[in-house]
Design an enzyme around this catalytic site. Sequence first.
Site, PDB file in Angstrom:
ATOM      1  N   GLN A 132       4.396  -6.404  13.741  1.00 27.28           N
ATOM      2  CA  GLN A 132       3.904  -5.729  12.635  1.00 27.28           C
ATOM      3  C   GLN A 132       3.660  -3.976  13.172  1.00 27.28           C
ATOM      4  O   GLN A 132       3.356  -4.090  14.254  1.00 27.28           O
ATOM      5  CB  GLN A 132       2.636  -6.308  12.247  1.00 27.28           C
ATOM      6  CG  GLN A 132       2.658  -7.258  11.135  1.00 27.28           C
ATOM      7  CD  GLN A 132       1.382  -7.808  10.194  1.00 27.28           C
ATOM      8  OE1 GLN A 132       0.457  -7.439  10.741  1.00 27.28           O
ATOM      9  NE2 GLN A 132       1.435  -8.608   9.479  1.00 27.28           N
ATOM     10  N   ARG A 134       2.010 -16.572  13.424  1.00 27.68           N
ATOM     11  CA  ARG A 134       1.482 -17.496  12.275  1.00 27.68           C
ATOM     12  C   ARG A 134       2.104 -18.920  12.427  1.00 27.68           C
ATOM     13  O   ARG A 134       3.447 -18.929  12.858  1.00 27.68           O
ATOM     14  CB  ARG A 134       1.874 -16.540  11.264  1.00 27.68           C
ATOM     15  CG  ARG A 134       1.247 -15.598  10.811  1.00 27.68           C
ATOM     16  CD  ARG A 134       0.874 -15.342   9.501  1.00 27.68           C
ATOM     17  NE  ARG A 134       0.375 -13.568   9.363  1.00 27.68           N
ATOM     18  CZ  ARG A 134       0.460 -12.945   8.450  1.00 27.68           C
ATOM     19  NH1 ARG A 134       1.224 -13.148   7.327  1.00 27.68           N
ATOM     20  NH2 ARG A 134       0.082 -11.547   8.618  1.00 27.68           N
ATOM     21  N   VAL A 154      -9.791  -4.777   2.304  1.00 31.08           N
ATOM     22  CA  VAL A 154      -9.513  -3.373   1.803  1.00 31.08           C
ATOM     23  C   VAL A 154      -9.888  -3.581   0.259  1.00 31.08           C
ATOM     24  O   VAL A 154      -9.944  -4.514  -0.389  1.00 31.08           O
ATOM     25  CB  VAL A 154      -8.173  -3.195   1.729  1.00 31.08           C
ATOM     26  CG1 VAL A 154      -7.339  -2.592   2.950  1.00 31.08           C
ATOM     27  CG2 VAL A 154      -7.169  -4.183   1.427  1.00 31.08           C
ATOM     28  N   ALA A 201      -5.715   1.511   5.176  1.00 31.31           N
ATOM     29  CA  ALA A 201      -4.923   1.075   6.303  1.00 31.31           C
ATOM     30  C   ALA A 201      -3.716   0.387   5.672  1.00 31.31           C
ATOM     31  O   ALA A 201      -3.648   0.148   4.352  1.00 31.31           O
ATOM     32  CB  ALA A 201      -5.725  -0.153   6.790  1.00 31.31           C
ATOM     33  N   TRP A 251      -3.564 -16.626   5.851  1.00 33.74           N
ATOM     34  CA  TRP A 251      -2.900 -16.631   7.365  1.00 33.74           C
ATOM     35  C   TRP A 251      -2.895 -17.855   7.877  1.00 33.74           C
ATOM     36  O   TRP A 251      -3.991 -18.592   7.967  1.00 33.74           O
ATOM     37  CB  TRP A 251      -3.764 -15.602   8.001  1.00 33.74           C
ATOM     38  CG  TRP A 251      -3.594 -14.284   7.642  1.00 33.74           C
ATOM     39  CD1 TRP A 251      -2.780 -13.214   8.051  1.00 33.74           C
ATOM     40  CD2 TRP A 251      -4.501 -13.615   6.604  1.00 33.74           C
ATOM     41  NE1 TRP A 251      -3.075 -12.139   7.315  1.00 33.74           N
ATOM     42  CE2 TRP A 251      -4.096 -12.282   6.458  1.00 33.74           C
ATOM     43  CE3 TRP A 251      -5.828 -13.875   6.172  1.00 33.74           C
ATOM     44  CZ2 TRP A 251      -4.737 -11.461   5.872  1.00 33.74           C
ATOM     45  CZ3 TRP A 251      -6.411 -13.181   5.299  1.00 33.74           C
ATOM     46  CH2 TRP A 251      -6.009 -11.742   5.286  1.00 33.74           C
ATOM     47  N   HIS A 292      -2.366 -10.703  12.494  1.00 37.26           N
ATOM     48  CA  HIS A 292      -1.924  -9.231  12.165  1.00 37.26           C
ATOM     49  C   HIS A 292      -2.191  -8.461  13.110  1.00 37.26           C
ATOM     50  O   HIS A 292      -3.307  -8.523  13.902  1.00 37.26           O
ATOM     51  CB  HIS A 292      -2.226  -9.134  10.715  1.00 37.26           C
ATOM     52  CG  HIS A 292      -3.676  -9.432  10.519  1.00 37.26           C
ATOM     53  ND1 HIS A 292      -4.456  -9.395   9.280  1.00 37.26           N
ATOM     54  CD2 HIS A 292      -4.711  -9.728  11.300  1.00 37.26           C
ATOM     55  CE1 HIS A 292      -5.720  -9.677   9.147  1.00 37.26           C
ATOM     56  NE2 HIS A 292      -5.985  -9.743  10.432  1.00 37.26           N
TER      57      HIS A 292
END
Length: 348
Positions: free
Chosen positions: A219, A205, A262, A316, A157, A179
């Site tokens: 998003q 970003r 994740v 997610a 990012w 995000h």
Amino acid sequence: MEEKLKKIQQDFLNKTKDTKTLAQLDELFIALFGKNGQLDELSKQFKDVPKDELKKVGPLFNQIKQQLEISINEKRGTIRKQIYQSLQNEKFEIPSERTGRKEKKGHLHPVTQFEEDIVKLFEKLGFVQTDAPQIDTDYNNFEVLNIPENHPARDLWDTFYIDTTNYKLQTNKLLLRTHTSNAQIRILKNNKPPIRVMTLGRCFRYENADARHEHTFEQFEIVYVDKDVSMTHLQYLSEYFFKSILGKGIQARLRPKYYPFVEPGVGVDASCAFCKGKGCKVCAGTGWLELAGAGMIHPGVLTRGGIDPDQYSGIAWGVGIERMTMLKYGIEDLRSLKSGDLKFLGRF
Ligand code: PHE
């Protein structure tokens, strides 16, 4: 003198009654109360009036002056009320010959329309919408999601960090969220499973803008936590989303991808809507387009959110909204969406 006064009184009460506009009323006011107005002129004659008569005329003068002022003010109120009422009934429409469009109605921005569609889609599955700040702490955006300072994963990012040296703030580590995953920890901490939450909004970003990238974009993200939530749910939700938005023939494919928060993590691809999977310019010949990032929520993140990873699991799932809008409407350049160009926006 008394007669003159009463004549002015009658005259102006009548005129006040007859006025129709605020401008006429202003003229009347000036003719009466202004410098060299009728009352002013009259008062200049007071010096020639015998004292006895003045005792009577003086108070009468004041009384009439007050009465006329009140009546003009009241009339002003009445006219204003009429104006407001007529404005309320008025429809604001730019004549079609000026916009060049046949229909005269306004409409929401295509991205907003699209967002409403997505929210409705997930509402049907019991997801509830929440929000999170666009300026957030380094902790919520990164650290709590297994991305400590100086971790190489930060390179995923390009971030706008905020220089807070000149401000006395409780935390000196602020940034523009990269995000909507900054909502995850809030959602986990503030809810008990089963959790079905969605969130959407602006992210930022440090990117060079081109046809497919913007530094400011939207998003959409969902967080789903319950007993026995698995990758199967992820596959199902991805297909549900793509098929509803892009068309029944679209397929979803999960591909291993690394996101620190994740485990396992996946990139979610949709079969290309343009070439139906055969391979074309849009999908760079692969037949697939990567649209979302997703995965099973990492046990560390669940724990920090106060949820026992031995009892519950969660997924997610996050998608770039403008990219999807591009695909849905066949828009070539993502930057047109924020151009403010009505000729472009009028197509939707
Ligand atoms: N937040 C990730 C990104 O913006 C996408 C993502 C969301 C990945 C949820 C995994 C889970 O790149």
